[in-house]
Design an enzyme around this catalytic site. Structure first.
Site, short mmCIF file in Angstrom:
data_model
loop_
_atom_site.label_atom_id
_atom_site.label_comp_id
_atom_site.label_asym_id
_atom_site.label_seq_id
_atom_site.Cartn_x
_atom_site.Cartn_y
_atom_site.Cartn_z
N HIS A 82 37.23 87.92 17.37
CA HIS A 82 37.59 87.23 18.84
C HIS A 82 36.64 86.86 19.97
CE1 HIS A 82 40.81 88.13 22.40
NE2 HIS A 82 39.77 87.79 22.56
N ASP A 161 49.31 95.35 29.17
CA ASP A 161 47.92 94.37 29.96
C ASP A 161 48.57 92.72 30.12
OD1 ASP A 161 44.98 93.15 29.29
OD2 ASP A 161 45.86 91.54 27.33
N ARG A 168 46.26 89.87 37.66
CA ARG A 168 44.77 90.08 37.53
C ARG A 168 44.20 88.35 38.09
NH1 ARG A 168 42.11 91.56 32.69
NH2 ARG A 168 40.61 91.15 33.64
N SER A 183 41.26 95.27 28.41
CA SER A 183 42.81 93.93 28.10
C SER A 183 42.63 93.45 26.88
CB SER A 183 42.81 93.10 29.08
OG SER A 183 43.08 91.38 28.66
N LYS A 187 44.00 94.80 23.11
CA LYS A 187 44.82 94.21 22.12
C LYS A 187 45.26 94.03 20.76
CE LYS A 187 44.29 90.90 25.58
NZ LYS A 187 44.85 90.09 26.62
N1 URA Z 1 40.87 87.59 27.71
C1 URA Z 1 41.73 88.95 27.55
O1 URA Z 1 42.61 88.84 26.83
N2 URA Z 1 41.54 89.26 28.88
C2 URA Z 1 40.78 89.20 30.29
O2 URA Z 1 40.82 90.05 30.67
C3 URA Z 1 40.01 88.04 29.46
C4 URA Z 1 40.10 87.15 28.95
#
Ligand code: URA
Length: 440
Positions: A82, A161, A168, A183, A187
């Site tokens: 990621h 999220d 946010r 966050s 995932k």
């Molecule tokens: N990518 C995400 O999935 N969440 C964040 O808070 C910042 C970047």
């Protein structure tokens, strides 16, 4: 329990309990807690922070707010990667092909562009026919047969999220380490991979602009993953310069194909080798040196390119575009952006350049907006290069001269020049695992 008391406790910097965190995640996800209260809590978290215990609980609560993907029917340990998001960051496509070509299964869910940053799914969709939506069974069958499948995120992956992130985004509460870490990791945990390599970007084009902040973010995410039994490594990498030269969907796919064919820019190749090495390492393919040799061999021998072709074909993409890239649609306008100054490029505001690529049509201004796949930027000069007034800085690909002019203004104001050659920046600043933080 009252949301008012939770907000008040966090405002005073107190540690929230598991029950309190679970209460606000569930309540906000199911619509019982209003946005104004959640916004106040997010701002209090931004200002007061969270302990690592609170961050772990928040991550687990968000992960279990939706589906938890079960990848156990796929043979072997699955590895995921990621990136926290950057400009010109097309590494996933190259690395996944390298790693899958060496027998490590990639069952990956990727995202779309976010703000000024690009997304893997948008890039892949610029290949005619390429499918990113599968049933669970189709997804698993492809991974078992081909060793790799990259799909879009299932609608019900960490819905908490999704809702919190949207809030946010509009309440200036994105740049908080516990909120970003929870966050991303919620995932990743819900997506089911056994081992995870994180590419934490740092610099002007990243969500975390400072190196220390990026290292803290990397450590927080590694600790969260390890606490739920994932093997984790994070590299903190440079985003003070766009990665490679191409920014924009088709343009980036063309650069990916170049790299897979033994060409392409050095910064991009180097970072792909380092990340692929870490993915192989967490998958027990050998020592770091052995994994690096395997990654290089896959790229240089064309094995990674063959795996990329297999992936495109199995996901419905038209492979003839990959073997004959002249078939990709070209933009109406290819505008030569010329320098109005002479000297060395000493700094690039990468976020500004990412925004310019969105102005050209490569990204979205609002959710669901159509992307113009052929649009974007091909840089001709980057930080450290010397430039004379009138030299071409970049080629702007877009649908109208008006868009090119507006992006030109944005790019020129994103560049700084100096008379002295700036010091070369490393591509990788730090490596973080559960035991160590190594700075380079
Ligand atoms: N990518 C995400 O999935 N969440 C964040 O808070 C910042 C970047």
């Amino acid at each position: 329990m009252r949301m008012y008391d939770i907000i008040s406790a966090k405002k005073q910097g107190l540690e929230l309990s598991e029950e309190e965190i679970s209460f606000f995640v569930r309540g906000f996800t199911n619509g019982e807690i209003p946005k104004y209260q959640m916004s106040a809590l997010l701002m209090a978290i931004c200002l007061q922070g969270m302990t690592s215990k609170e961050t772990m609980i928040l991550t687990k609560e968000m992960a279990k707010s939706g589906d938890i993907v079960d990848l156990s029917v796929i043979k072997g340990k699955k590895v995921d990667k990621h990136s926290t998001g950057g400009v010109g960051d097309k590494t996933t496509l190259i690395i996944s092909a390298i790693v899958a070509s060496l027998g490590v299964p990639i069952a990956k869910m990727s995202g779309r562009g976010l703000g000024h940053t690009g997304g893997t799914i948008d890039k892949l969709e610029s290949i005619p026919g390429f499918k990113i939506s599968f049933s669970q069974k189709e997804f698993i069958d492809i991974v078992n047969k081909v060793g790799i499948c990259i799909s879009g995120q299932s609608g019900n992956l960490a819905p908490a999220d999704k809702k919190i992130y949207a809030l946010r985004d509009v309440t200036a509460t994105v740049d908080s380490i516990p909120l970003i870490a929870s966050s991303i990791m919620s995932k990743k945990i819900a997506a089911g991979a056994d081992n995870i390599v994180l590419d934490v970007k740092t610099g002007s084009g990243a969500f975390m602009k400072t190196l220390e902040g990026s290292i803290d973010l990397a450590k927080a995410m590694v600790d969260i993953g390890e606490s739920v039994g994932r093997r984790m490594v994070a590299l903190v990498t440079d985003m003070d310069t766009p990665l490679g030269y191409a920014i924009g969907n088709t343009l980036e796919i063309l650069e990916v194909i170049d790299v897979l064919n033994g060409k392409g820019p050095k910064d991009l190749i180097d970072i792909c080798i380092e990340l692929a090495t870490e993915m192989l390492y967490v998958s027990d393919k050998g020592s770091l040196e052995e994994c690096k040799a395997l990654a290089k061999e896959s790229l240089e021998s064309g094995k990674a390119f063959s795996k990329f072709l297999e992936m495109v074909e199995s996901q419905g993409g038209d492979v003839s575009y990959i073997t004959n890239t002249d078939k990709f649609e070209k933009s109406n306008v290819c505008y030569e952006l010329k320098s109005n100054k002479s000297g060395y490029i000493s700094k690039m505001d990468v976020e500004g350049i990412g925004i310019a690529s969105c102005i050209l049509g490569a990204g979205r201004e609002f959710e669901g907006e159509e992307i113009d796949y052929s649009s974007g930027i091909v840089l001709n000069k980057k930080t450290g290069d010397t430039v004379k007034e009138g030299d071409i800085l970049a080629f702007l690909h877009t649908s109208s001269l008006e868009k090119a002019k507006s992006a030109e203004e944005k790019i020129l104001s994103s560049l700084e020049f100096s008379n002295e050659k700036p010091n070369e920046q490393p591509i990788i600043y730090a490596r973080v695992d559960k035991d160590n933080i190594i700075r380079y």
